[in-house]
Design a protein around this motif. Sequence first.
Motif, PDB file in Angstrom:
ATOM      1  N   THR A   8     -44.192  43.520 -46.257  1.00 43.90           N
ATOM      2  CA  THR A   8     -44.086  43.708 -47.701  1.00 43.90           C
ATOM      3  C   THR A   8     -45.424  43.569 -48.427  1.00 43.90           C
ATOM      4  OG1 THR A   8     -43.517  41.379 -48.026  1.00 43.90           O
ATOM      5  CG2 THR A   8     -41.689  42.929 -47.778  1.00 43.90           C
ATOM      6  N   ARG A   9     -46.342  42.790 -47.903  1.00 39.47           N
ATOM      7  CA  ARG A   9     -47.650  42.587 -48.544  1.00 39.47           C
ATOM      8  C   ARG A   9     -48.458  43.872 -48.468  1.00 39.47           C
ATOM      9  NH1 ARG A   9     -52.402  42.446 -49.995  1.00 39.47           N
ATOM     10  NH2 ARG A   9     -53.678  40.591 -50.183  1.00 39.47           N
ATOM     11  N   ARG A  10     -48.994  44.310 -49.572  1.00 37.26           N
ATOM     12  CA  ARG A  10     -49.786  45.546 -49.619  1.00 37.26           C
ATOM     13  C   ARG A  10     -51.279  45.221 -49.715  1.00 37.26           C
ATOM     14  NH1 ARG A  10     -46.837  50.153 -48.988  1.00 37.26           N
ATOM     15  NH2 ARG A  10     -44.677  49.771 -49.514  1.00 37.26           N
ATOM     16  N   VAL A  11     -52.077  45.995 -49.022  1.00 34.98           N
ATOM     17  CA  VAL A  11     -53.522  45.826 -49.029  1.00 34.98           C
ATOM     18  C   VAL A  11     -54.073  46.309 -50.373  1.00 34.98           C
ATOM     19  CG1 VAL A  11     -55.682  46.523 -47.918  1.00 34.98           C
ATOM     20  CG2 VAL A  11     -53.627  46.181 -46.527  1.00 34.98           C
ATOM     21  N   ARG A  12     -55.025  45.525 -50.916  1.00 35.40           N
ATOM     22  CA  ARG A  12     -55.657  45.874 -52.187  1.00 35.40           C
ATOM     23  C   ARG A  12     -57.168  45.851 -52.024  1.00 35.40           C
ATOM     24  NH1 ARG A  12     -52.180  41.359 -55.063  1.00 35.40           N
ATOM     25  NH2 ARG A  12     -53.704  40.240 -53.865  1.00 35.40           N
ATOM     26  N   ALA A  13     -57.860  46.545 -52.909  1.00 36.80           N
ATOM     27  CA  ALA A  13     -59.321  46.489 -52.938  1.00 36.80           C
ATOM     28  C   ALA A  13     -59.738  45.032 -53.091  1.00 36.80           C
ATOM     29  CB  ALA A  13     -59.862  47.332 -54.085  1.00 36.80           C
ATOM     30  N   GLY A  14     -60.751  44.619 -52.334  1.00 34.54           N
ATOM     31  CA  GLY A  14     -61.244  43.248 -52.391  1.00 34.54           C
ATOM     32  C   GLY A  14     -60.617  42.323 -51.374  1.00 34.54           C
ATOM     33  N   ASP A  15     -59.510  42.728 -50.759  1.00 34.83           N
ATOM     34  CA  ASP A  15     -58.887  41.896 -49.721  1.00 34.83           C
ATOM     35  C   ASP A  15     -59.842  41.743 -48.542  1.00 34.83           C
ATOM     36  OD1 ASP A  15     -56.542  41.609 -51.155  1.00 34.83           O
ATOM     37  OD2 ASP A  15     -55.355  42.935 -49.872  1.00 34.83           O
ATOM     38  N   VAL A  16     -59.746  40.621 -47.869  1.00 33.70           N
ATOM     39  CA  VAL A  16     -60.508  40.385 -46.651  1.00 33.70           C
ATOM     40  C   VAL A  16     -59.519  40.411 -45.498  1.00 33.70           C
ATOM     41  CG1 VAL A  16     -61.954  38.758 -45.385  1.00 33.70           C
ATOM     42  CG2 VAL A  16     -62.244  39.035 -47.856  1.00 33.70           C
ATOM     43  N   ILE A  17     -59.803  41.268 -44.526  1.00 34.54           N
ATOM     44  CA  ILE A  17     -58.910  41.478 -43.389  1.00 34.54           C
ATOM     45  C   ILE A  17     -59.641  41.072 -42.125  1.00 34.54           C
ATOM     46  CG2 ILE A  17     -57.673  43.224 -42.059  1.00 34.54           C
ATOM     47  CD1 ILE A  17     -57.402  44.808 -44.654  1.00 34.54           C
ATOM     48  N   SER A  18     -58.985  40.290 -41.304  1.00 39.42           N
ATOM     49  CA  SER A  18     -59.550  39.880 -40.022  1.00 39.42           C
ATOM     50  C   SER A  18     -58.969  40.760 -38.919  1.00 39.42           C
ATOM     51  CB  SER A  18     -59.217  38.411 -39.746  1.00 39.42           C
ATOM     52  OG  SER A  18     -59.731  38.025 -38.501  1.00 39.42           O
ATOM     53  N   LEU A  19     -59.848  41.441 -38.192  1.00 36.05           N
ATOM     54  CA  LEU A  19     -59.421  42.282 -37.080  1.00 36.05           C
ATOM     55  C   LEU A  19     -59.958  41.692 -35.784  1.00 36.05           C
ATOM     56  CD1 LEU A  19     -60.096  45.867 -38.498  1.00 36.05           C
ATOM     57  CD2 LEU A  19     -57.945  44.590 -38.473  1.00 36.05           C
ATOM     58  N   ARG A  20     -59.088  41.586 -34.803  1.00 35.77           N
ATOM     59  CA  ARG A  20     -59.497  41.080 -33.491  1.00 35.77           C
ATOM     60  C   ARG A  20     -59.120  42.113 -32.439  1.00 35.77           C
ATOM     61  NH1 ARG A  20     -60.732  35.859 -34.696  1.00 35.77           N
ATOM     62  NH2 ARG A  20     -59.406  34.799 -36.152  1.00 35.77           N
ATOM     63  N   PHE A  21     -60.096  42.426 -31.623  1.00 36.50           N
ATOM     64  CA  PHE A  21     -59.901  43.375 -30.536  1.00 36.50           C
ATOM     65  C   PHE A  21     -60.203  42.655 -29.224  1.00 36.50           C
ATOM     66  CE2 PHE A  21     -61.227  45.711 -34.293  1.00 36.50           C
ATOM     67  CZ  PHE A  21     -60.236  46.663 -34.387  1.00 36.50           C
ATOM     68  N   PHE A  22     -59.504  43.022 -28.189  1.00 33.17           N
ATOM     69  CA  PHE A  22     -59.653  42.355 -26.903  1.00 33.17           C
ATOM     70  C   PHE A  22     -60.157  43.341 -25.853  1.00 33.17           C
ATOM     71  CE2 PHE A  22     -56.489  40.172 -29.398  1.00 33.17           C
ATOM     72  CZ  PHE A  22     -56.923  38.865 -29.324  1.00 33.17           C
ATOM     73  N   ASN A  23     -60.774  42.788 -24.817  1.00 34.71           N
ATOM     74  CA  ASN A  23     -61.289  43.571 -23.692  1.00 34.71           C
ATOM     75  C   ASN A  23     -62.330  44.596 -24.108  1.00 34.71           C
ATOM     76  OD1 ASN A  23     -59.553  42.207 -21.877  1.00 34.71           O
ATOM     77  ND2 ASN A  23     -57.888  43.572 -22.483  1.00 34.71           N
ATOM     78  N   LEU A  24     -63.177  44.222 -25.053  1.00 35.74           N
ATOM     79  CA  LEU A  24     -64.252  45.103 -25.483  1.00 35.74           C
ATOM     80  C   LEU A  24     -65.485  44.889 -24.620  1.00 35.74           C
ATOM     81  CD1 LEU A  24     -64.038  44.649 -29.353  1.00 35.74           C
ATOM     82  CD2 LEU A  24     -63.172  46.558 -28.012  1.00 35.74           C
ATOM     83  N   THR A  25     -66.313  45.899 -24.551  1.00 39.67           N
ATOM     84  CA  THR A  25     -67.596  45.741 -23.882  1.00 39.67           C
ATOM     85  C   THR A  25     -68.478  44.867 -24.756  1.00 39.67           C
ATOM     86  OG1 THR A  25     -68.495  47.690 -24.961  1.00 39.67           O
ATOM     87  CG2 THR A  25     -67.405  48.042 -22.829  1.00 39.67           C
ATOM     88  N   PRO A  26     -69.512  44.247 -24.187  1.00 42.32           N
ATOM     89  CA  PRO A  26     -70.391  43.393 -24.999  1.00 42.32           C
ATOM     90  C   PRO A  26     -70.987  44.119 -26.217  1.00 42.32           C
ATOM     91  CG  PRO A  26     -70.808  43.016 -22.686  1.00 42.32           C
ATOM     92  CD  PRO A  26     -69.859  44.179 -22.767  1.00 42.32           C
ATOM     93  N   GLU A  27     -71.305  45.398 -26.074  1.00 40.73           N
ATOM     94  CA  GLU A  27     -71.891  46.115 -27.216  1.00 40.73           C
ATOM     95  C   GLU A  27     -70.869  46.419 -28.313  1.00 40.73           C
ATOM     96  OE1 GLU A  27     -71.197  49.028 -23.820  1.00 40.73           O
ATOM     97  OE2 GLU A  27     -72.359  47.214 -23.992  1.00 40.73           O
TER      98      GLU A  27
END
Length: 75
Positions: A8-27
């Motif tokens: 239900t929560r909608r993204v708005r301008a100015g929001d801070v979003i944390s994204l985490r990705f797994f199994n990435l290369t070091p670069e």
Amino acid sequence: AQELEPSTRRVRAGDVISLRFFNLTPEDADMSRTYRVGADGTIQLKYGGSLRLQGLTITEAQGAVLGSLVPAFYQ
């Protein structure tokens, strides 16, 4: 900060979003970080480019992020 359901929560301008990705290369490890939604409603992803998230629910935004990155990693 008020916690709302991801569906239900909608993204708005100015929001801070944390994204985490797994199994990435070091670069690519720098992709897991916080992103601020710009005044235009977008975030900038290393491989996904400019991605508009404003107005999407958290659940929809997760799908949009994944959808924008799949072509870059699974060609």
